[in-house]
Design a protein around this motif. Sequence first.
Motif, PDB file in Angstrom:
ATOM      1  N   ALA A   1       3.912  20.046   2.434  1.00  0.00           N
ATOM      2  CA  ALA A   1       3.852  19.221   1.229  1.00  0.00           C
ATOM      3  C   ALA A   1       2.402  18.845   0.979  1.00  0.00           C
ATOM      4  N   LEU A   2       1.950  19.054  -0.241  1.00  0.00           N
ATOM      5  CA  LEU A   2       0.596  18.684  -0.654  1.00  0.00           C
ATOM      6  C   LEU A   2       0.738  17.728  -1.831  1.00  0.00           C
ATOM      7  N   ILE A   3       0.637  16.445  -1.548  1.00  0.00           N
ATOM      8  CA  ILE A   3       0.840  15.406  -2.541  1.00  0.00           C
ATOM      9  C   ILE A   3      -0.514  14.734  -2.801  1.00  0.00           C
ATOM     10  N   SER A   4      -1.125  15.080  -3.920  1.00  0.00           N
ATOM     11  CA  SER A   4      -2.461  14.575  -4.228  1.00  0.00           C
ATOM     12  C   SER A   4      -2.453  13.256  -4.991  1.00  0.00           C
ATOM     13  N   VAL A   5      -1.386  13.006  -5.755  1.00  0.00           N
ATOM     14  CA  VAL A   5      -1.301  11.777  -6.559  1.00  0.00           C
ATOM     15  C   VAL A   5       0.128  11.242  -6.517  1.00  0.00           C
ATOM     16  N   GLY A   6       0.261   9.955  -6.835  1.00  0.00           N
ATOM     17  CA  GLY A   6       1.579   9.337  -6.935  1.00  0.00           C
ATOM     18  C   GLY A   6       1.983   8.619  -5.663  1.00  0.00           C
ATOM     19  N   PRO A   7       3.143   7.958  -5.713  1.00  0.00           N
ATOM     20  CA  PRO A   7       3.582   7.139  -4.583  1.00  0.00           C
ATOM     21  C   PRO A   7       3.891   7.936  -3.320  1.00  0.00           C
ATOM     22  N   ASN A   8       4.269   9.196  -3.449  1.00  0.00           N
ATOM     23  CA  ASN A   8       4.592   9.998  -2.261  1.00  0.00           C
ATOM     24  C   ASN A   8       3.354  10.466  -1.504  1.00  0.00           C
TER      25      ASN A   8
END
Length: 197
Positions: free
Chosen positions: A167-174
């Motif tokens: 998972a590559l989550i760059s923005v947001g709550p996650n």
Amino acid sequence: MPSRIVRIAATTVAGLALLTACSSGGGAAQPSTPESPSSAPSNASGPKVPAPLPTDALMNDPCSVLTADGATQVGLALPGTKDTNDLAGCSWRSSGNSVNSVGITVVPQNTSGISDIYAQKDAQAYFTPVSIDGYPGVFSAKTDLRPSGNCQLWVGVTDQLAVAATALISVGPNKNDPCSIAQKFANAMITQLKAQA
């Protein structure tokens, strides 16, 4: 060391360098090739799978392991994009923000499946075993990029094959908990593979 393993290791290092560069900038980044312990012999015994899952889709059409229902549960947009590197894989963009993504990579060179990951436990920056719908998994990587929104989860689908979900989550709550997204994805993937059995 066989040249194929050296190429995989070089691809992994290059992918991590690219990931680090992309995650600190403003552009959209693809999940990198997972860090694979394929160059080390398996001398550890990881948990066994309860029943081998079919691997044809993973090897030949990895984007097919996520159904429309699974994509909705995880928050991903279909279709996925098949990877063009040496390893079978696919990546999906977030339906909420296309900067975020999840990808899988199948690493058949690790012929002992999840046990190959367990063999490298001491070399990992993090190592947390987990069950994915009854199948053995472990959050694990040699470099801890979780604070920047990247989490790698290995799942054993047979005793000879493990799949990395990144998972590559760059923005947001996650971004603060990318491992929960990797785990949601892995659950959806296992559900689909069980349906194909």
